[in-house]
Design a protein around this motif. Structure first.
Motif, PDB file in Angstrom:
ATOM      1  N   GLY A  17      -6.112  40.635  32.113  1.00 49.55           N
ATOM      2  CA  GLY A  17      -4.669  40.610  32.344  1.00 49.55           C
ATOM      3  C   GLY A  17      -4.032  41.937  32.002  1.00 49.55           C
ATOM      4  O   GLY A  17      -3.436  42.596  32.853  1.00 49.55           O
ATOM      5  N   SER A 119     -12.414  36.020  28.737  1.00 47.83           N
ATOM      6  CA  SER A 119     -11.524  34.949  28.307  1.00 47.83           C
ATOM      7  C   SER A 119     -12.218  34.003  27.339  1.00 47.83           C
ATOM      8  O   SER A 119     -11.575  33.394  26.481  1.00 47.83           O
ATOM      9  CB  SER A 119     -11.010  34.167  29.524  1.00 47.83           C
ATOM     10  OG  SER A 119     -12.082  33.578  30.232  1.00 47.83           O
ATOM     11  N   PRO A 175      -4.509  26.776  37.389  1.00 49.63           N
ATOM     12  CA  PRO A 175      -3.212  26.113  37.190  1.00 49.63           C
ATOM     13  C   PRO A 175      -3.011  24.857  38.027  1.00 49.63           C
ATOM     14  O   PRO A 175      -2.404  23.894  37.558  1.00 49.63           O
ATOM     15  CB  PRO A 175      -2.204  27.205  37.565  1.00 49.63           C
ATOM     16  CG  PRO A 175      -2.968  28.221  38.336  1.00 49.63           C
ATOM     17  CD  PRO A 175      -4.359  28.178  37.792  1.00 49.63           C
ATOM     18  N   ARG A 197      -3.249  30.142  27.453  1.00 50.51           N
ATOM     19  CA  ARG A 197      -2.649  30.284  28.792  1.00 50.51           C
ATOM     20  C   ARG A 197      -2.214  31.723  29.001  1.00 50.51           C
ATOM     21  O   ARG A 197      -1.602  32.331  28.130  1.00 50.51           O
ATOM     22  CB  ARG A 197      -1.444  29.346  28.918  1.00 50.51           C
ATOM     23  CG  ARG A 197      -0.818  29.315  30.300  1.00 50.51           C
ATOM     24  CD  ARG A 197       0.413  28.422  30.337  1.00 50.51           C
ATOM     25  NE  ARG A 197       1.557  29.058  29.685  1.00 50.51           N
ATOM     26  CZ  ARG A 197       2.372  29.925  30.295  1.00 50.51           C
ATOM     27  NH1 ARG A 197       2.162  30.258  31.554  1.00 50.51           N
ATOM     28  NH2 ARG A 197       3.390  30.452  29.649  1.00 50.51           N
ATOM     29  N   GLU A 198      -2.580  32.311  30.137  1.00 48.69           N
ATOM     30  CA  GLU A 198      -2.186  33.682  30.475  1.00 48.69           C
ATOM     31  C   GLU A 198      -2.586  34.663  29.363  1.00 48.69           C
ATOM     32  O   GLU A 198      -1.786  35.506  28.940  1.00 48.69           O
ATOM     33  CB  GLU A 198      -0.672  33.746  30.720  1.00 48.69           C
ATOM     34  CG  GLU A 198      -0.223  33.063  31.990  1.00 48.69           C
ATOM     35  CD  GLU A 198      -0.631  33.845  33.236  1.00 48.69           C
ATOM     36  OE1 GLU A 198       0.186  34.611  33.772  1.00 48.69           O
ATOM     37  OE2 GLU A 198      -1.797  33.696  33.665  1.00 48.69           O
ATOM     38  N   LYS A 201      -1.634  38.547  28.760  1.00 53.01           N
ATOM     39  CA  LYS A 201      -0.544  38.883  29.679  1.00 53.01           C
ATOM     40  C   LYS A 201       0.816  38.706  29.000  1.00 53.01           C
ATOM     41  O   LYS A 201       0.910  38.252  27.858  1.00 53.01           O
ATOM     42  CB  LYS A 201      -0.632  38.029  30.936  1.00 53.01           C
ATOM     43  CG  LYS A 201      -1.951  38.196  31.695  1.00 53.01           C
ATOM     44  CD  LYS A 201      -2.053  37.260  32.880  1.00 53.01           C
ATOM     45  CE  LYS A 201      -3.413  37.379  33.556  1.00 53.01           C
ATOM     46  NZ  LYS A 201      -3.583  36.425  34.675  1.00 53.01           N
ATOM     47  N   GLN A 202       1.870  39.043  29.689  1.00 53.82           N
ATOM     48  CA  GLN A 202       3.215  39.040  29.118  1.00 53.82           C
ATOM     49  C   GLN A 202       3.610  37.677  28.572  1.00 53.82           C
ATOM     50  O   GLN A 202       4.255  37.574  27.524  1.00 53.82           O
ATOM     51  CB  GLN A 202       4.230  39.496  30.166  1.00 53.82           C
ATOM     52  CG  GLN A 202       5.664  39.559  29.650  1.00 53.82           C
ATOM     53  CD  GLN A 202       6.640  40.031  30.703  1.00 53.82           C
ATOM     54  OE1 GLN A 202       6.255  40.345  31.832  1.00 53.82           O
ATOM     55  NE2 GLN A 202       7.916  40.094  30.364  1.00 53.82           N
ATOM     56  N   GLU A 204       1.659  35.190  27.521  1.00 56.35           N
ATOM     57  CA  GLU A 204       0.548  34.548  26.811  1.00 56.35           C
ATOM     58  C   GLU A 204       1.068  33.448  25.886  1.00 56.35           C
ATOM     59  O   GLU A 204       2.079  33.606  25.201  1.00 56.35           O
ATOM     60  CB  GLU A 204      -0.196  35.597  25.990  1.00 56.35           C
ATOM     61  CG  GLU A 204      -1.290  35.035  25.101  1.00 56.35           C
ATOM     62  CD  GLU A 204      -1.940  36.111  24.254  1.00 56.35           C
ATOM     63  OE1 GLU A 204      -2.896  36.743  24.736  1.00 56.35           O
ATOM     64  OE2 GLU A 204      -1.463  36.346  23.111  1.00 56.35           O
ATOM     65  N   GLN A 223       6.915  26.227  32.900  1.00 56.12           N
ATOM     66  CA  GLN A 223       6.064  27.403  32.989  1.00 56.12           C
ATOM     67  C   GLN A 223       4.654  27.149  32.465  1.00 56.12           C
ATOM     68  O   GLN A 223       3.734  27.932  32.724  1.00 56.12           O
ATOM     69  CB  GLN A 223       6.696  28.576  32.213  1.00 56.12           C
ATOM     70  CG  GLN A 223       6.526  28.533  30.699  1.00 56.12           C
ATOM     71  CD  GLN A 223       7.426  27.530  30.014  1.00 56.12           C
ATOM     72  OE1 GLN A 223       8.270  26.896  30.654  1.00 56.12           O
ATOM     73  NE2 GLN A 223       7.282  27.387  28.709  1.00 56.12           N
ATOM     74  N   ARG A 226       1.562  27.138  34.735  1.00 58.83           N
ATOM     75  CA  ARG A 226       1.323  28.358  35.519  1.00 58.83           C
ATOM     76  C   ARG A 226       0.322  29.252  34.803  1.00 58.83           C
ATOM     77  O   ARG A 226       0.258  29.289  33.583  1.00 58.83           O
ATOM     78  CB  ARG A 226       2.635  29.117  35.723  1.00 58.83           C
ATOM     79  CG  ARG A 226       3.694  28.309  36.469  1.00 58.83           C
ATOM     80  CD  ARG A 226       5.036  29.019  36.441  1.00 58.83           C
ATOM     81  NE  ARG A 226       6.099  28.180  37.002  1.00 58.83           N
ATOM     82  CZ  ARG A 226       7.382  28.386  36.839  1.00 58.83           C
ATOM     83  NH1 ARG A 226       7.795  29.431  36.115  1.00 58.83           N
ATOM     84  NH2 ARG A 226       8.280  27.574  37.375  1.00 58.83           N
ATOM     85  N   GLY A 227      -0.444  29.998  35.590  1.00 60.88           N
ATOM     86  CA  GLY A 227      -1.382  30.942  35.007  1.00 60.88           C
ATOM     87  C   GLY A 227      -2.758  30.335  34.789  1.00 60.88           C
ATOM     88  O   GLY A 227      -2.975  29.146  34.953  1.00 60.88           O
ATOM     89  N   GLU A 228      -3.691  31.200  34.415  1.00 60.48           N
ATOM     90  CA  GLU A 228      -5.064  30.768  34.180  1.00 60.48           C
ATOM     91  C   GLU A 228      -5.214  30.245  32.757  1.00 60.48           C
ATOM     92  O   GLU A 228      -4.556  30.718  31.834  1.00 60.48           O
ATOM     93  CB  GLU A 228      -6.027  31.939  34.421  1.00 60.48           C
ATOM     94  CG  GLU A 228      -5.955  32.513  35.830  1.00 60.48           C
ATOM     95  CD  GLU A 228      -6.329  31.494  36.894  1.00 60.48           C
ATOM     96  OE1 GLU A 228      -7.263  30.693  36.657  1.00 60.48           O
ATOM     97  OE2 GLU A 228      -5.679  31.488  37.968  1.00 60.48           O
TER      98      GLU A 228
END
Length: 286
Positions: A17, A119, A175, A197-198, A201-202, A204, A223, A226-228
């Motif tokens: 990410g 991850s 997701p 989650r995420e 990333k921003q 997270e 939210q 959403r995301g991996e």
């Protein structure tokens, strides 16, 4: 300093990410190689552009990996260095790359791995997984399950197997399937899950909660689906009923024919098949 020979495939881990997680060694090798094989050019080009790297790109993904591996081997036969990167993280774990590596080794060429972002290890490091009381496993013992089956019946069977394993387990999920997975994991009740989650990333988000509360946690914010996702199913204690053959049998009977459910439950739990068959008949007649 390590030598980087020609006619070698370099398996390079890339950020999951945050682009700043690229290693200096990865950047050196990506600048050095003659070509870069990648899972998706659209994902790889922005990373290379960020660091001023301009190399020929070869598409090597799950749908063409066997055929594309031959093209990589041809380049190695010419003495070229080739790197392989997946969309994110370490290739050939849950991403493509294993078939390519196998083909390169079978052709007699060297494979050199460049470690980096993953991850799996990222979520484990934030989970605080410790040895379960009364367990002989050490605190670092874990199983990597990757993506569980997408079909409900097969996923439930996989979770029934996880229920009988006291070790920590790392699960990945996309997701669009996370809500279904959360509902399925609720059968594990109070067993802890760390949700990542995420990661890096921003937005997270990392949370540890009982499995039975996972679906509600997702529902608490739009939210959150959403995301991996990377999940850690924590190690269980001997007192959590991981050998609950009745619960496993009930779970499988909901999706499978009686004889199949009985056989799988016996294989999973070690319980008597005759006793399970009698129990299954009673459950079916209730």
């Amino acid at each position: 300093m390590q030598h980087y020979p020609q006619a070698t495939l370099y398996v390079v881990a890339t950020p999951i990410g945050n682009l700043a997680d690229i290693t200096l060694r990865a950047l050196h090798v990506l600048q050095l190689v003659d070509a870069i094989a990648c899972e998706d050019k659209r994902h790889t080009q922005p990373l290379l552009r960020q660091y001023g790297i301009d190399k020929p790109l070869l598409a090597v993904h799950q749908h063409n990996e066997a055929e594309a591996a031959g093209l990589v081997v041809e380049r190695l036969q010419r003495g070229e260095r080739v790197a392989y990167v997946s969309d994110a993280g370490t290739p050939a774990v849950s991403d493509p790359g294993a078939r390519l590596v196998a083909a390169v080794r079978a052709a007699g060429f060297k494979v050199m791995p460049l470690p980096g972002a993953s991850s799996v290890t990222t979520v484990l490091s934030a989970a605080g997984v410790t040895r379960a009381e009364g367990s002989a496993d050490n605190g670092s013992s874990f199983v990597f399950a990757g993506f569980l089956p997408s079909k409900a019946g097969e996923r439930d069977q996989a979770i029934a197997l996880l229920r009988t394993d006291s070790r920590a387990t790392v699960i990945l999920e996309a997701p669009h399937r996370i809500e279904a997975l959360a509902r399925a994991l609720a059968v594990l009740q109070g067993r802890l899950i760390t949700v990542g989650r995420e990661l890096t990333k921003q937005f997270e988000e990392i949370a540890t909660l009982p499995a039975q509360d996972f679906a509600a946690w997702l529902d608490a914010g739009p939210q959150r689906t959403r995301g991996e996702f990377a999940l850690v199913l924590h190690a269980s204690s001997p007192h959590e009923g991981v050998d609950d053959s009745l619960r496993v049998l009930q779970l499988l009977l909901a999706e499978l024919p009686l004889k199949t459910a009985v056989k799988l439950t016996a294989d999973i739990t070690g319980a008597s098949r005759n006793e399970l068959y009698d129990t299954a008949l009673k459950l079916k007649n209730e």
